[in-house]
Design a protein around this motif. Structure first.
Motif, PDB file in Angstrom:
ATOM      1  N   LEU A 152       0.930  -1.311  -0.170  1.00 56.84           N
ATOM      2  CA  LEU A 152       0.097  -0.020   0.056  1.00 56.84           C
ATOM      3  C   LEU A 152       0.926   1.190   0.005  1.00 56.84           C
ATOM      4  CD1 LEU A 152      -2.598  -1.082   2.906  1.00 56.84           C
ATOM      5  CD2 LEU A 152      -2.872  -0.851   0.246  1.00 56.84           C
ATOM      6  N   TYR A 153       2.073   1.245   0.443  1.00 51.25           N
ATOM      7  CA  TYR A 153       3.007   2.153   0.782  1.00 51.25           C
ATOM      8  C   TYR A 153       4.142   2.402  -0.227  1.00 51.25           C
ATOM      9  CZ  TYR A 153       0.405   2.713   5.088  1.00 51.25           C
ATOM     10  OH  TYR A 153      -0.528   2.817   6.128  1.00 51.25           O
ATOM     11  N   VAL A 154       4.591   1.077  -0.791  1.00 57.50           N
ATOM     12  CA  VAL A 154       5.807   1.353  -1.822  1.00 57.50           C
ATOM     13  C   VAL A 154       5.395   0.480  -3.100  1.00 57.50           C
ATOM     14  CG1 VAL A 154       8.154   0.813  -1.923  1.00 57.50           C
ATOM     15  CG2 VAL A 154       7.151   1.302   0.367  1.00 57.50           C
ATOM     16  N   PRO A 155       5.105   1.051  -3.919  1.00 55.49           N
ATOM     17  CA  PRO A 155       4.651   0.341  -5.223  1.00 55.49           C
ATOM     18  C   PRO A 155       6.128  -0.335  -5.909  1.00 55.49           C
ATOM     19  CG  PRO A 155       4.830   2.797  -5.745  1.00 55.49           C
ATOM     20  CD  PRO A 155       4.997   2.605  -4.197  1.00 55.49           C
ATOM     21  N   GLY A 156       5.446  -1.405  -6.672  1.00 53.16           N
ATOM     22  CA  GLY A 156       6.459  -1.973  -7.694  1.00 53.16           C
ATOM     23  C   GLY A 156       7.492  -2.972  -6.946  1.00 53.16           C
ATOM     24  N   LEU A 157       7.203  -3.424  -5.693  1.00 53.40           N
ATOM     25  CA  LEU A 157       7.938  -4.505  -4.981  1.00 53.40           C
ATOM     26  C   LEU A 157       7.936  -5.778  -5.743  1.00 53.40           C
ATOM     27  CD1 LEU A 157       7.029  -3.387  -1.284  1.00 53.40           C
ATOM     28  CD2 LEU A 157       9.287  -2.794  -2.454  1.00 53.40           C
ATOM     29  N   ASP A 158       7.107  -5.962  -6.671  1.00 53.43           N
ATOM     30  CA  ASP A 158       7.065  -7.179  -7.179  1.00 53.43           C
ATOM     31  C   ASP A 158       8.129  -7.064  -8.715  1.00 53.43           C
ATOM     32  OD1 ASP A 158       5.354  -5.131  -8.593  1.00 53.43           O
ATOM     33  OD2 ASP A 158       4.469  -6.768  -9.478  1.00 53.43           O
ATOM     34  N   LYS A 159       8.615  -6.098  -8.607  1.00 47.62           N
ATOM     35  CA  LYS A 159       9.549  -5.695  -9.641  1.00 47.62           C
ATOM     36  C   LYS A 159      10.912  -6.144  -9.325  1.00 47.62           C
ATOM     37  CE  LYS A 159       6.248  -4.493 -12.196  1.00 47.62           C
ATOM     38  NZ  LYS A 159       5.337  -5.235 -12.289  1.00 47.62           N
ATOM     39  N   GLY A 160      11.390  -6.738  -8.313  1.00 49.34           N
ATOM     40  CA  GLY A 160      12.627  -6.899  -7.659  1.00 49.34           C
ATOM     41  C   GLY A 160      12.926  -7.905  -6.559  1.00 49.34           C
ATOM     42  N   LYS A 161      14.069  -7.794  -5.692  1.00 48.26           N
ATOM     43  CA  LYS A 161      14.013  -8.891  -4.623  1.00 48.26           C
ATOM     44  C   LYS A 161      14.210  -7.956  -3.435  1.00 48.26           C
ATOM     45  CE  LYS A 161      16.523 -11.701  -7.924  1.00 48.26           C
ATOM     46  NZ  LYS A 161      15.611 -12.956  -8.074  1.00 48.26           N
ATOM     47  N   GLY A 162      14.180  -9.006  -2.268  1.00 48.68           N
ATOM     48  CA  GLY A 162      14.549  -8.541  -0.933  1.00 48.68           C
ATOM     49  C   GLY A 162      15.755  -8.933  -0.372  1.00 48.68           C
ATOM     50  N   LEU A 163      16.678  -8.086  -0.312  1.00 47.25           N
ATOM     51  CA  LEU A 163      17.876  -8.637   0.681  1.00 47.25           C
ATOM     52  C   LEU A 163      17.965  -8.687   1.939  1.00 47.25           C
ATOM     53  CD1 LEU A 163      20.985  -9.427   0.637  1.00 47.25           C
ATOM     54  CD2 LEU A 163      21.506  -6.868   0.428  1.00 47.25           C
ATOM     55  N   TYR A 164      17.740  -9.867   2.616  1.00 48.76           N
ATOM     56  CA  TYR A 164      17.495  -9.999   3.890  1.00 48.76           C
ATOM     57  C   TYR A 164      18.550 -11.030   4.448  1.00 48.76           C
ATOM     58  CZ  TYR A 164      12.785  -7.870   3.791  1.00 48.76           C
ATOM     59  OH  TYR A 164      11.939  -7.081   3.846  1.00 48.76           O
ATOM     60  N   PHE A 165      19.005 -10.357   5.662  1.00 48.84           N
ATOM     61  CA  PHE A 165      20.110 -11.405   6.467  1.00 48.84           C
ATOM     62  C   PHE A 165      19.335 -12.179   7.413  1.00 48.84           C
ATOM     63  CE2 PHE A 165      22.310  -7.921   4.240  1.00 48.84           C
ATOM     64  CZ  PHE A 165      23.266  -8.541   3.627  1.00 48.84           C
ATOM     65  N   LEU A 166      19.155 -13.524   6.926  1.00 46.09           N
ATOM     66  CA  LEU A 166      18.232 -14.140   8.082  1.00 46.09           C
ATOM     67  C   LEU A 166      19.194 -15.407   8.548  1.00 46.09           C
ATOM     68  CD1 LEU A 166      14.894 -14.410   5.995  1.00 46.09           C
ATOM     69  CD2 LEU A 166      15.731 -12.932   7.726  1.00 46.09           C
ATOM     70  N   PHE A 167      19.249 -15.757   9.727  1.00 47.03           N
ATOM     71  CA  PHE A 167      20.045 -17.198  10.196  1.00 47.03           C
ATOM     72  C   PHE A 167      19.172 -17.938  11.072  1.00 47.03           C
ATOM     73  CE2 PHE A 167      22.300 -13.145   9.624  1.00 47.03           C
ATOM     74  CZ  PHE A 167      23.394 -13.481   8.520  1.00 47.03           C
ATOM     75  N   ILE A 168      19.857 -19.262  11.037  1.00 47.41           N
ATOM     76  CA  ILE A 168      19.393 -19.880  12.333  1.00 47.41           C
ATOM     77  C   ILE A 168      20.433 -20.397  13.051  1.00 47.41           C
ATOM     78  CG2 ILE A 168      17.787 -21.146  10.425  1.00 47.41           C
ATOM     79  CD1 ILE A 168      19.705 -23.654  10.339  1.00 47.41           C
ATOM     80  N   LYS A 169      19.861 -21.063  14.189  1.00 47.17           N
ATOM     81  CA  LYS A 169      21.222 -21.725  15.201  1.00 47.17           C
ATOM     82  C   LYS A 169      21.085 -23.133  15.391  1.00 47.17           C
ATOM     83  CE  LYS A 169      21.396 -21.100  19.401  1.00 47.17           C
ATOM     84  NZ  LYS A 169      21.544 -22.500  20.063  1.00 47.17           N
TER      85      LYS A 169
END
Length: 613
Positions: A152-169
């Motif tokens: 609703l706030y940021v258009p066009g997020l389907d046109k690219g990727k998310g860089l997320y740093f996610l980890f498990i232990k």
């Protein structure tokens, strides 16, 4: 393409039909929150009617609120420990839940810091929160609402990727063989996450294999490398907590040369030995001298201001939690990102997932969360700052009965068997969406620092650090990390604050005089009981700031990880007492400073309350 306006939600026009359904669900839940809550409690009590715990309190199948509140007490973790210990040791009878306990979720704070905090559990043991398999679907439902709101706030997020740093232990097991792990490790290793449907609005640069590698270095290295390969496609950058994104940028500072070499040659660093990572990265990595040149050009000069938008130029916002203890990372994230917006999308814990932020682009200081009433049954203890420990069971309020501006302590009942459990979070009602309150997270209930009658909590300490750090601006310096302890070896005892500073020009350092003034500025920011103890009672000595070497808190985290902490959920402890940690910090001290004068205090009546009562 946006859907027809006829299907628009009051929250705003959805980006697609799938989003329209998600936004409609939010509207239905928040319009009917009291009816939903009543139904949730009825489901919980009906589902768990045969449990030992509910039968102990005389619930013989009753599912109404009135009987529940009259018979079931409000509890803390200590009250649950005997039951949890039996489950951990192999008792499979329906103790807390009629459904089998599928695993234990370990407390965020105690997983990382169980050796450092005195948390109220015996001998600093971890809190083990029982959960059932069906809870994973409930959490997944809440996750599915995040991007429809963000769109609703940021258009066009389907046109690219998310860089997320996610980890498990790495997982541990109880004596009976039940897995015990952090809630995010549980989610990332679930089938719901690993086999999630392809969603153009929710594509990550990191393949699952890079997230699911338990080796922190290999996981971070491969996620950073993939993020660099996809640099032009990255539209949002994040981690769970702000500290995780800061750590990722520091990792880039230390490893950019090798990363650039991998990109130039198209060959993965041989130090990355995990076969799953090597296989998935080989499908992505190709020789790219031009990209390698960009990485070297941006990193070799040692200028890290705006590095996020310089490396990932299409980034629209940072997706990180910057509320509560994470707020102190805002200045360093502003520095790294060129003041990109910071969104806090979700409010959750190991005990229960609570809700989401329906206005994610607001300033961090204005973040509010709307509790979704389908996630559990929620009650609230009115919080009286002047007398925080007192309450009567009859005073607990329901979600639909709260007042604007008031503070409350959260109490939950869950499908997994927690009943009227005090989470310890203090929340303030800042508004409403339909009938559902919107909460600002105020603080954890626990006090951090105390020498005698003084009581300093995390929020107050953070405010004091922020106020004092204003004096550093003329030197282009900021406080990037801090922790504290109450030194009672001195007479009188005093507060010790460890600061790690970021300086744009290391040759233009804050003077000793300015750092001494920072000590006094912190004291001026603390409460009247503290200042009375300093000025009138002489029961607390001058506050001390110890400046430590750059990278010290990085070593602190490395130590925590070596002791079993989760890199994904790590938070710097704001108060320490564990001797090896204090020895590590003290070995890195480069300068010591004390408050040069006593803070202001006058003998107003309110100034005596803490001492006399």
């Amino acid at each position: 393409m946006a859907v027809d306006s006829a299907t628009s939600s009051p929250l705003g026009p959805p980006a697609c039909e799938k989003d329209a359904k998600a936004l409609h669900f939010i509207e239905e839940m928040t319009k009917n929150c009291d009816a939903v809550q009543e139904n949730v409690l009825s489901e919980i009590l009906s589902q768990n009617a045969g449990t030992e715990y509910l039968q102990k309190w005389g619930l013989a199948g009753e599912t109404d609120r009135k009987t529940f509140k009259e018979k079931v007490p409000v509890i803390t973790y200590e009250d649950l420990q005997p039951y949890i210990q039996r489950i951990a040791n192999g008792d499979r009878s329906p103790i807390l839940s009629s459904h089998p306990i599928s695993e234990f979720l370990t407390s965020v704070f105690l997983t990382a810091l169980m050796l450092w905090y005195s948390s109220g559990t015996s001998a600093g043991e971890r809190k083990l929160m029982p959960t059932i398999a069906a809870e994973m679907d409930r959490r997944q439902k809440l996750y599915s609402l995040l991007m429809p709101v963000m769109n609703l706030y940021v258009p066009g997020l389907d046109k690219g990727k998310g860089l997320y740093f996610l980890f498990i232990k790495a997982e541990t097991k109880t004596p009976s063989g039940l897995v015990a792990r952090p809630v995010l490790t549980s989610y990332y290793k679930s089938q719901q996450f690993k086999t999630r449907p392809v969603d153009p609005y929710n594509i990550y640069t990191s393949p699952n294999e890079t997230i699911l590698c338990v080796d922190a270095f290999q996981s971070m290295y491969s996620q950073m490398l993939c993020g660099l390969v996809y640099r032009e496609e990255v539209l949002r950058c994040g981690a769970v907590f702000a500290s995780g994104l800061v750590r990722a940028i520091k990792f880039l500072q230390l490893n950019w040369a090798q990363l650039a070499s991998d990109i130039e040659s198209g060959e993965l660093n041989p130090a990355i030995t995990d076969p799953g990572i090597r296989e998935c990265v080989s499908r992505i990595l190709r020789p790219d001298p031009d990209l390698a040149r960009v990485v070297r050009d941006e990193c070799s000069e040692g200028n890290w201001e705006g590095i996020i938008t310089r490396i990932w130029p299409n980034t629209k916002y940072l997706d990180v939690i910057v509320t509560g203890a994470m707020a102190q990372y805002i200045p360093i994230l502003d520095y790294y990102s060129g003041n990109l917006p910071k969104t806090c999308t979700m409010y959750a814990s190991s005990e229960c997932y609570f809700g989401l932020n329906l206005t994610p682009m607001v300033k961090p200081s204005e973040v509010c969360y709307t509790i979704m009433p389908n996630m559990g049954y929620f009650e609230f203890i009115p919080h009286d700052p002047a007398n925080p420990g007192s309450f009567s069971p009859e005073s607990l309020l329901d979600l639909a009965d709260l007042e604007l501006g008031k503070e409350y302590e959260l109490v939950i009942s869950t499908y997994s068997g927690l009943c009227r459990y005090r989470v310890g979070d203090i929340l303030q009602v800042k508004g409403f969406h339909n009938a559902a309150p919107q909460f600002k997270f105020i603080r954890r209930k626990n006090v951090l620092l105390s020498i005698e009658s003084d009581k300093t909590d995390e929020t107050e300490l953070q405010t004091a650090v922020e106020n004092a750090s204003e004096l550093l601006k003329e030197f282009d310096a900021t406080v990037v990390e801090y922790t504290s302890y109450g030194d009672t070896k001195t007479i009188p005892g005093h507060y010790v604050i460890y600061w790690e500073l970021l300086m744009k020009d290391p040759d233009f350092r804050p003077t000793d005089e300015v750092l001494a003034r920072c000590c006094l500025a912190m004291e001026e920011s603390l409460n009247s009981v503290y200042r009375q103890s300093r000025v009138a009672d002489n029961s607390i000595g001058p506050l001390e700031i110890r400046v430590v070497q750059s990278g010290t808190f990085e070593e602190l985290m490395d130590y925590a990880i070596s002791r079993g902490a989760s890199i994904n959920q790590y938070k710097v402890p704001r108060c320490i007492s564990f001797t090896p940690i204090m020895e590590l910090l003290d070995s890195r001290v480069v300068s010591v400073h004390f408050s040069p004068a006593a803070p202001h205090w006058t003998a107003e009546r309110r100034g005596f309350v803490g001492s006399l009562f």
